[in-house]
Design a protein around this motif. Structure first.
Motif, PDB file in Angstrom:
ATOM      1  N   ASN A   1       0.857  -1.177   0.000  1.00  0.00           N
ATOM      2  CA  ASN A   1       0.000   0.000   0.000  1.00  0.00           C
ATOM      3  C   ASN A   1       0.898   1.234   0.000  1.00  0.00           C
TER       4      ASN A   1
ATOM      5  N   SER B   1      -3.185   1.840   8.239  1.00  0.00           N
ATOM      6  CA  SER B   1      -3.985   1.192   7.185  1.00  0.00           C
ATOM      7  C   SER B   1      -3.849  -0.297   7.349  1.00  0.00           C
TER       8      SER B   1
ATOM      9  N   GLY C   1      -5.136  -2.358   3.406  1.00  0.00           N
ATOM     10  CA  GLY C   1      -5.867  -1.614   2.385  1.00  0.00           C
ATOM     11  C   GLY C   1      -6.992  -0.810   2.981  1.00  0.00           C
TER      12      GLY C   1
END
Length: 596
Positions: free
Chosen positions: A239, A583, A586
């Motif tokens: 990410n 995060s 995702g």
């Protein structure tokens, strides 16, 4: 005999100068360290065969037991003449490094060339060169040049091969009187000089090997250091945040001018030169990267045109692009860019390839961990989605009674019961929920409980409004409040005495959630176990605390913290610290909730 020594030292010096120059060439160093392939063996034969030829040409001519001083190369020897040279030294070194094939090849080249020069020792010297090559080749299989004692064993072998040449001259060369006179003049200088030359030559070879070993050790250490520093980020998957942090670490630890990490479609991070047009979250623009993603094998470019960047005047002129794989499937690329092609040397390539394999392994482990977490998460959510039947029945009974006495309050409780159920269902489908949603869940639960036991509990909340949109794991605060109501206070507590405080505030880059009560506290023998495992006691099993602690650990790792403090008779305090900018695999779908 003594006068021959300086001349022989001069000849050895010529060969050593050539050897030193060769040792600085990358191709020669590669051959010395990787002499297993057919091509490498052929190159070794040519190189050390050339040493033998040069030794023949630079030899000192001896005729009638006297030295014939000459600065010219020896291209032809009279029938009564011979030459003293360092030919055996090249043959010995070639055989020790390359084994039987190389030793035999070098011996044939050096020996046949010596035969073509003529002289009454031509046959004997040619034969001794071939025999020395075969013998040292087979002896070389038993000697590992990286071992400490290999140096002196090589010197002894060099001395023995030169002694063998002297014996061959005595046995083969004719007339014997001339052969004996020649050996008397050249034996000691040639044995000494060739042994000394072998020692120096082997020192050069071993320095190449040691330098290569040090380089590889440094690369290995560097690769593991980078892998260790990037592990916390690659554990989060590919990410933008994790890739940006990892790319910054890689750029600092390597000679690359820019580092880029992509998934299959977008540039997730680009750190360093060219960041003006290699922009994160933009589609992949270089053809080389697309090729690596399609083929699943490394790609290399040493010109700007080979990179095929969308910007014609891009400062990046060389690159190595490596695939990142999970379960044999290419999921992204690691790219090291350089402004000058010369900086992309073999050491950088090997380091990049090692990092690619390590990162792929990390991503595979991260994917396996993610699948395990999802399974565990599903198990926990299945439990959390269940509503205790007693709570449901009690809520219905309370609302039913209020329908006759206070219809408006009954209507409000029905709305709160709806909020409670909706929170349960939404939480069971989400990894994280906004803090305000979790607080709604808590308020709905408290409304239903306070309707059953008016004035028994008091609840105070101190919430930083700036944190309300931050995501937290669902079913984090409500079970803590429920635990306090069930276990912290006596069944017949004095009205208004039982108090619960719920706070949420920011502490640097962490969100701190505190649930505190003034209840009876937790016995010391149970306190240490709560949160780490379930327990069996009259007060409960600790399953809720264990589930919360487990989920925080699964979602946040070392960045999260769950702590219980309690003293009998003085209450219990549960403190949770969560990273604000986090995060988890995702999208967290926090934005899917609407305030109602």
């Amino acid at each position: 005999m003594i006068s021959l020594l300086p001349l022989m030292l001069e000849r050895v010096g010529i060969l050593l100068i050539v050897a030193i120059l060769l040792s600085r060439l990358k191709s020669f160093r590669n051959i010395v360290n990787h002499e297993d392939g057919v091509t490498d063996k052929i190159r070794l034969i040519v190189i050390f065969g050339a040493f033998g030829v040069i030794s023949n040409y630079t030899g000192v001519e001896i005729r009638g037991g006297s030295l014939i001083a000459s600065q010219a190369w020896q291209t032809w020897i009279e029938t009564d003449g011979a030459i003293a040279n360092t030919r055996i030294m090249g043959v010995v070194i070639g055989g020790l490094i390359g084994g039987p094939v190389v030793g035999t090849g070098v011996g044939l080249i050096a020996g046949l060339h010596r035969f073509t020069l003529g002289g009454f020792t031509a046959v004997a010297c040619g034969m001794s060169s071939i025999l020395a090559g075969i013998a040292t080749g087979y002896l070389g299989k038993r000697i590992r040049l990286r071992e400490s004692g290999a140096l002196w064993r090589a010197v002894v072998i060099g001395l023995l091969m030169e002694c063998t040449q002297m014996a061959t001259i005595l046995l083969v060369a004719r007339p014997f009187e001339a052969a004996a006179a020649l050996v008397e003049v050249i034996a000691v200088p040639m044995i000494f000089i060739n042994g000394f030359g072998t020692l120096l030559f082997m020192l050069i070879i071993q320095s190449i090997i040691r330098e290569e070993t040090r380089t590889r050790a440094h690369q290995t250490q560097l690769a593991f250091t980078i892998a260790d520093q990037t592990l916390p980020f690659f554990r989060q998957g590919l990410n933008p945040h994790s890739c940006r942090e990892a790319a910054e670490i890689i750029r600092k630890q390597t000679h690359a001018d820019a580092i880029s990490i992509t998934d299959r479609h977008h540039v997730l991070a680009h750190i360093g030169a060219g960041a003006d047009h290699h922009v994160a979250l933009q589609p992949i623009s270089t053809q080389l990267t697309r090729q690596v993603l399609e083929e699943g094998s490394a790609g290399k470019a040493v010109t700007r045109e080979q990179i095929q960047c969308s910007k014609p005047d891009c400062v990046l002129q060389a690159a190595i692009v490596l695939p990142l794989k999970v379960l044999e499937r290419t999921v992204g690329t690691l790219k090291l860019y350089y402004k000058k092609p010369s900086r992309l040397d073999q050491a950088e390539e090997e380091l990049a390839e090692g990092l690619s394999r390590l990162f792929s392994t990390q991503l595979e482990l991260a994917e396996a961990e993610r699948q395990r977490r999802l399974l565990k998460d599903a198990e926990i959510k299945a439990l959390q989605a269940q509503v205790h039947p007693h709570f449901l029945f009690n809520a219905f009974n309370t609302i039913s009674a209020l329908c006759r006495m206070d219809p408006e309050k009954a209507r409000t409780l029905l709305q709160q019961l709806s909020v409670f159920f909706r929170s349960n269902l939404q939480g069971a489908r989400q990894t994280v929920v906004p803090l305000y949603k979790e607080l709604e869940h808590v308020r709905a639960y408290l409304s239903l409980e306070q309707a059953r036991f008016p004035d028994k509990y008091s609840m105070r909340m101190e919430i930083d409004p700036a944190l309300e949109e931050i995501g937290i794991p669902p079913f984090t605060l409500q079970p803590l409040v429920e635990n306090a109501l069930k276990y912290a206070f006596p069944a017949h507590a004095e009205p208004g005495r039982s108090q619960i405080m719920l706070r949420a505030y920011r502490e640097q880059d962490k969100m701190v959630l505190v649930t505190e009560d003034n209840g009876r506290g937790i016995p010391g023998e149970l306190l240490a176990a709560l949160g780490s495992r379930t327990v069996e006691s009259l007060e409960g099993t600790g399953t809720a605390l264990y589930n919360i602690c487990k989920r925080i650990d699964e979602l946040y790792g070392a960045e999260g913290d769950f702590r219980i403090e309690s003293k009998p008779g003085a209450g219990t305090k549960v403190t949770i610290r969560l990273p604000i900018h986090h995060s988890h695999w995702g999208e967290t779908h926090v934005e899917s909730f609407d305030r109602r």
